[in-house]
Design a protein around this motif. Structure first.
Motif, mmCIF file in Angstrom:
data_model
loop_
_atom_site.group_PDB
_atom_site.id
_atom_site.type_symbol
_atom_site.label_atom_id
_atom_site.label_comp_id
_atom_site.label_asym_id
_atom_site.label_seq_id
_atom_site.Cartn_x
_atom_site.Cartn_y
_atom_site.Cartn_z
ATOM 1 N N UNK A 35 14.580 6.097 -14.568
ATOM 2 C CA UNK A 35 15.038 5.801 -13.204
ATOM 3 C C UNK A 35 14.242 6.585 -12.169
ATOM 4 N N UNK A 36 13.986 7.860 -12.440
ATOM 5 C CA UNK A 36 13.244 8.675 -11.480
ATOM 6 C C UNK A 36 11.812 8.178 -11.346
ATOM 7 N N UNK A 37 11.187 7.831 -12.454
ATOM 8 C CA UNK A 37 9.810 7.334 -12.413
ATOM 9 C C UNK A 37 9.715 6.047 -11.595
ATOM 10 N N UNK A 38 10.643 5.128 -11.817
ATOM 11 C CA UNK A 38 10.635 3.870 -11.073
ATOM 12 C C UNK A 38 10.872 4.109 -9.587
ATOM 13 N N UNK A 39 11.730 5.081 -9.266
ATOM 14 C CA UNK A 39 11.991 5.394 -7.863
ATOM 15 C C UNK A 39 10.749 5.956 -7.192
ATOM 16 N N UNK A 40 10.062 6.860 -7.867
ATOM 17 C CA UNK A 40 8.842 7.456 -7.302
ATOM 18 C C UNK A 40 7.772 6.388 -7.106
ATOM 19 N N UNK A 41 7.565 5.550 -8.110
ATOM 20 C CA UNK A 41 6.550 4.500 -8.013
ATOM 21 C C UNK A 41 6.887 3.522 -6.898
ATOM 22 N N UNK A 42 8.130 3.064 -6.849
ATOM 23 C CA UNK A 42 8.522 2.128 -5.809
ATOM 24 C C UNK A 42 8.411 2.717 -4.416
ATOM 25 N N UNK A 43 8.818 3.975 -4.263
ATOM 26 C CA UNK A 43 8.738 4.631 -2.953
ATOM 27 C C UNK A 43 7.300 4.731 -2.475
ATOM 28 N N UNK A 44 6.398 5.156 -3.367
ATOM 29 C CA UNK A 44 5.003 5.304 -2.938
ATOM 30 C C UNK A 44 4.350 3.959 -2.651
ATOM 31 N N UNK A 45 4.674 2.933 -3.413
ATOM 32 C CA UNK A 45 4.097 1.611 -3.146
ATOM 33 C C UNK A 45 4.521 1.100 -1.774
ATOM 34 N N UNK A 46 5.782 1.325 -1.409
ATOM 35 C CA UNK A 46 6.256 0.907 -0.087
ATOM 36 C C UNK A 46 5.560 1.705 1.010
ATOM 37 N N UNK A 47 5.454 3.022 0.834
ATOM 38 C CA UNK A 47 4.805 3.865 1.839
ATOM 39 C C UNK A 47 3.336 3.492 1.997
ATOM 40 N N UNK A 48 2.650 3.215 0.875
ATOM 41 C CA UNK A 48 1.234 2.847 0.969
ATOM 42 C C UNK A 48 1.064 1.484 1.633
ATOM 43 N N UNK A 49 1.953 0.556 1.316
ATOM 44 C CA UNK A 49 1.888 -0.767 1.933
ATOM 45 C C UNK A 49 2.064 -0.669 3.448
ATOM 46 N N UNK A 50 2.998 0.157 3.881
ATOM 47 C CA UNK A 50 3.210 0.322 5.318
ATOM 48 C C UNK A 50 1.996 0.963 5.976
ATOM 49 N N UNK A 51 1.414 1.961 5.312
ATOM 50 C CA UNK A 51 0.229 2.614 5.879
ATOM 51 C C UNK A 51 -0.943 1.640 5.976
ATOM 52 N N UNK A 52 -1.121 0.805 4.963
ATOM 53 C CA UNK A 52 -2.217 -0.158 4.992
ATOM 54 C C UNK A 52 -2.002 -1.209 6.070
ATOM 55 N N UNK A 53 -0.758 -1.583 6.309
ATOM 56 C CA UNK A 53 -0.478 -2.549 7.374
ATOM 57 C C UNK A 53 -0.820 -1.961 8.734
ATOM 58 N N UNK A 54 -0.494 -0.677 8.928
ATOM 59 C CA UNK A 54 -0.818 -0.041 10.206
ATOM 60 C C UNK A 54 -2.328 0.024 10.403
ATOM 61 N N UNK A 55 -3.051 0.357 9.332
ATOM 62 C CA UNK A 55 -4.513 0.485 9.445
ATOM 63 C C UNK A 55 -5.192 -0.858 9.659
ATOM 64 N N UNK A 56 -4.574 -1.944 9.160
ATOM 65 C CA UNK A 56 -5.206 -3.252 9.273
ATOM 66 C C UNK A 56 -4.943 -3.926 10.625
ATOM 67 N N UNK A 57 -4.066 -3.362 11.420
ATOM 68 C CA UNK A 57 -3.795 -3.957 12.723
ATOM 69 C C UNK A 57 -5.016 -3.828 13.616
ATOM 70 N N UNK A 58 -5.326 -4.848 14.390
ATOM 71 C CA UNK A 58 -6.480 -4.755 15.287
ATOM 72 C C UNK A 58 -6.267 -3.724 16.385
ATOM 73 N N UNK A 59 -7.328 -3.000 16.690
ATOM 74 C CA UNK A 59 -7.234 -1.991 17.731
ATOM 75 C C UNK A 59 -7.085 -2.669 19.090
ATOM 76 N N UNK A 60 -6.244 -2.097 19.975
ATOM 77 C CA UNK A 60 -6.073 -2.694 21.300
ATOM 78 C C UNK A 60 -7.373 -2.648 22.114
ATOM 79 N N UNK A 61 -7.606 -3.726 22.831
ATOM 80 C CA UNK A 61 -8.804 -3.827 23.649
ATOM 81 C C UNK A 61 -8.561 -3.134 24.971
ATOM 82 N N UNK A 62 -9.497 -2.277 25.337
ATOM 83 C CA UNK A 62 -9.348 -1.544 26.602
ATOM 84 C C UNK A 62 -9.449 -2.510 27.779
ATOM 85 N N UNK A 63 -8.625 -2.275 28.773
ATOM 86 C CA UNK A 63 -8.626 -3.138 29.964
ATOM 87 C C UNK A 63 -9.897 -2.927 30.777
#
Length: 228
Positions: free
Chosen positions: A200-228
């Motif tokens: 149970x602990x192993x599955x929790x650690x793996x699942x938690x890190x996969x979610x955190x990494x997915x969120x981080x990758x989504x933030x990095x893949x967002x296009x940078x805002x264009x300066x006005x």
């Protein structure tokens, strides 16, 4: 610098735990293969019963916890390092083989061992040749995975080329590897006390890190805002 040394040290400990548990998994599979083979060929019914019962005991008390710890540390090394799961064919092959082994080991071989042990005691039947072949194939698959880890053959997959500007995933922070080592050892201790795996602990650690990494990758893949 101290942080990078900490990551390297705990990553090495994770690799060490992965290697030790993988070797243990293969050794127990070979031991079960020998016990079942001896049980099939034994003329003495007491020997057949004893060997089948020993194979079942090894499966629950050692092989299954070793397999879970090996799979968990392997998955975390893929998820927490630039290797990833789908960037290299050799990693993807190991990932697929491990999933198949876990399924067959948990839902097929373990149940068959339990039924054969009970049948051997009752004097009705015992292990089958398919179980011997299955345990031998399990050990052979682990040996093949070890070869993949050493040689790292083949090229990268198309997912590597299609990843985009984010590039390879970054190595995880040190707490991820600390949690991997400690969680894997704690789950192994729990399995030893209970007499059956409970990752149970192993599955929790793996699942938690996969979610955190997915969120981080989504933030990095967002296009940078264009300066006005």
């Amino acid at each position: 610098m101290a942080a990078s040394r900490g990551v390297r040290r705990w990553r090495q400990l994770t690799v060490w735990l992965h290697v030790v548990t993988s070797v243990g998994w293969m050794a127990q599979a070979l031991t079960i293969c020998v016990l079942l083979t001896t049980s099939l060929t034994a003329d003495d019914r007491a020997v057949a019963v004893s060997n089948t019962a020993s194979a079942e005991l090894l499966d629950m008390r050692l092989l299954a916890p070793m397999a879970n710890a090996s799979a968990f540390t392997g998955f975390m090394l893929a998820a927490a390092t630039p290797w990833g799961f789908f960037r290299h064919w050799w990693v993807l092959t190991k990932f697929a083989i491990t999933l198949v082994q876990l399924y067959l080991g948990i839902f097929v071989l373990s149940d068959a061992l339990h039924e054969s042990a009970a049948a051997a005691v009752a004097g009705t039947t015992g292990p089958t040749r398919a179980m011997v072949v299955g345990s031998a194939c399990m050990a052979g698959a682990i040996a093949f995975q070890a070869w993949l880890s050493v040689t790292k053959p083949w090229s990268t997959t198309r997912w590597t080329a299609n990843r985009g500007r984010g590039g390879a995933p970054r190595t995880a922070p040190v707490w991820v590897f600390v949690a991997t080592v400690c969680g894997g050892l704690l789950d192994f201790a729990v399995a030893w006390l209970l007499g059956h795996p409970a990752p149970l602990l192993s599955l929790t650690i793996l699942g938690t890190w996969l979610v955190l990494r997915w969120r981080a990758e989504r933030r990095e893949s967002r296009p940078e805002p264009v300066a006005a």
